[in-house]
Every structure is written in C-alpha cells, then in structure tokens.
Design an enzyme around this catalytic site. Sequence first.
Site, PDB file in Angstrom:
ATOM      1  N   ASN A  77      90.938  -0.648   8.846  1.00  0.00           N
ATOM      2  CA  ASN A  77      91.379  -0.587   7.676  1.00  0.00           C
ATOM      3  C   ASN A  77      91.738   0.691   7.197  1.00  0.00           C
ATOM      4  O   ASN A  77      90.793   1.702   7.138  1.00  0.00           O
ATOM      5  CB  ASN A  77      90.037  -1.111   6.772  1.00  0.00           C
ATOM      6  CG  ASN A  77      90.126  -1.145   5.225  1.00  0.00           C
ATOM      7  OD1 ASN A  77      91.061  -1.023   4.812  1.00  0.00           O
ATOM      8  ND2 ASN A  77      88.941  -1.069   4.715  1.00  0.00           N
ATOM      9  N   TYR A 124      81.491 -10.376  12.003  1.00  0.00           N
ATOM     10  CA  TYR A 124      82.827 -10.616  12.581  1.00  0.00           C
ATOM     11  C   TYR A 124      83.089 -11.943  13.129  1.00  0.00           C
ATOM     12  O   TYR A 124      84.081 -12.278  12.832  1.00  0.00           O
ATOM     13  CB  TYR A 124      82.946  -9.688  13.857  1.00  0.00           C
ATOM     14  CG  TYR A 124      82.722  -8.007  13.396  1.00  0.00           C
ATOM     15  CD1 TYR A 124      83.916  -7.478  13.051  1.00  0.00           C
ATOM     16  CD2 TYR A 124      81.578  -7.463  13.586  1.00  0.00           C
ATOM     17  CE1 TYR A 124      83.775  -6.085  12.716  1.00  0.00           C
ATOM     18  CE2 TYR A 124      81.332  -6.059  13.286  1.00  0.00           C
ATOM     19  CZ  TYR A 124      82.430  -5.456  12.768  1.00  0.00           C
ATOM     20  OH  TYR A 124      82.332  -4.051  12.439  1.00  0.00           O
ATOM     21  N   CYS A 148      85.534  -3.188   4.184  1.00  0.00           N
ATOM     22  CA  CYS A 148      85.233  -3.356   5.753  1.00  0.00           C
ATOM     23  C   CYS A 148      83.774  -2.943   6.093  1.00  0.00           C
ATOM     24  O   CYS A 148      83.049  -3.499   7.059  1.00  0.00           O
ATOM     25  CB  CYS A 148      86.203  -2.433   6.831  1.00  0.00           C
ATOM     26  SG  CYS A 148      86.206  -0.699   6.323  1.00  0.00           S
ATOM     27  N   HIS A 149      82.892  -2.054   5.222  1.00  0.00           N
ATOM     28  CA  HIS A 149      81.842  -1.938   5.261  1.00  0.00           C
ATOM     29  C   HIS A 149      80.730  -3.198   5.220  1.00  0.00           C
ATOM     30  O   HIS A 149      79.531  -3.066   5.929  1.00  0.00           O
ATOM     31  CB  HIS A 149      81.146  -0.646   4.461  1.00  0.00           C
ATOM     32  CG  HIS A 149      81.332  -1.204   3.049  1.00  0.00           C
ATOM     33  ND1 HIS A 149      82.498  -1.156   2.085  1.00  0.00           N
ATOM     34  CD2 HIS A 149      80.450  -1.872   2.201  1.00  0.00           C
ATOM     35  CE1 HIS A 149      82.249  -1.507   0.915  1.00  0.00           C
ATOM     36  NE2 HIS A 149      81.175  -1.960   0.875  1.00  0.00           N
ATOM     37  N   GLU A 172      75.319  -1.544  -2.901  1.00  0.00           N
ATOM     38  CA  GLU A 172      75.831  -3.309  -3.274  1.00  0.00           C
ATOM     39  C   GLU A 172      74.571  -3.958  -3.277  1.00  0.00           C
ATOM     40  O   GLU A 172      74.347  -5.134  -3.998  1.00  0.00           O
ATOM     41  CB  GLU A 172      76.553  -3.684  -2.185  1.00  0.00           C
ATOM     42  CG  GLU A 172      77.868  -2.660  -2.399  1.00  0.00           C
ATOM     43  CD  GLU A 172      79.023  -3.360  -1.476  1.00  0.00           C
ATOM     44  OE1 GLU A 172      78.812  -4.197  -0.857  1.00  0.00           O
ATOM     45  OE2 GLU A 172      80.175  -2.513  -1.626  1.00  0.00           O
TER      46      GLU A 172
END
Length: 166
Positions: free
Chosen positions: A123, A100, A131-132, A158
């Site tokens: 979001n 953040y 946003c994850h 990912e």
Amino acid sequence: MTHHILQRRIDTPLGPLTAARSAAGLSGLWFDGQKHHPGPLAVPEDDGRDPVLTATATALAAYFKGRPFTLPPLDPAGTAFQREVWRALLDIPPGAPDTYGRLAQRLGRASAARALGAAVGRNPISVLVPCHRVVGADGSLTGYAGGLARKQALLSLEATVEVMAA
C-alpha cells in the site's frame, strides 16, 4: 504506473511523511525509511498551495486529533488486484481491525490470503489507506511497512478515539 508530479513533507506525531500527488490525486504517502519508500522523488516541492496535498495535510492533522476528515482524491499505482485490496482497506472501520483471512474472504478470494497480504504490504498511501488495520488471525500485529511501533500507535489511537473518514 502513476507519475508523481509534486511532493510535500508533512510532520505527524509518528514522524514526517512524504506526500506525493499525480495529476489525478494522492499517489503516495510514506514515512521516512519505511519499506517500499521510493526514495527521493525527482519532482518539485509544493509551495503550500496545491489542493490535493493541502487536503492530505488537513486529513492527517484531523486523523491524529481523532477528528472526522475527508480523504483527498486517491490515485495509488498498482495492479488491478492491489487496487482492489487497497479499496477494501478503506472499508475497515477505525477501532475494528480485521484479519488477512477475513479480508480475503470478503473479496471472494479466500485462497489468496498470502497474495492479499503482499498487496496490503505494498500500500503506497500510509495511514489514510488503513493497511495498519489488518492483523494476524490471532489478533497479533504482523508486518507494517512503517514499522510495528507505528502500527501499534495507530491502532491505539483508533481504539481510544473515534477517528472517521467523512
């Protein structure tokens, strides 16, 4: 405010999503029961032919297989600040979560990390607007409207395959 005009349910390995579109593009993508889910939408169900919702389903299928995909046109409703934050989320590469604080610095708003965190949490387009990929300063998983188990699953996917938006 964006007005949803059509919706479609999309099954994923992490549970079904409700996709909604406005006249301009994808306006929402929510897991069942996720925080800030708008609840039942009073708009028609897609008959399977809508190009934006079809592109959304295609992008999600490719994403969960670790394949490149093209984002559908996006039209999330929010304040100017929220939309700025959501656009910045698209620049965080898969497999490389950001914090953040660093995201706030990149946006030239170093003192607005809390406000940025609130915008990330609001979001309305899960998974495709990533946003994850935002984590705590120490790398810890912090809030995700779809639940921390889903956030961990998305980040794990990912980390093991190169998922890319074309």
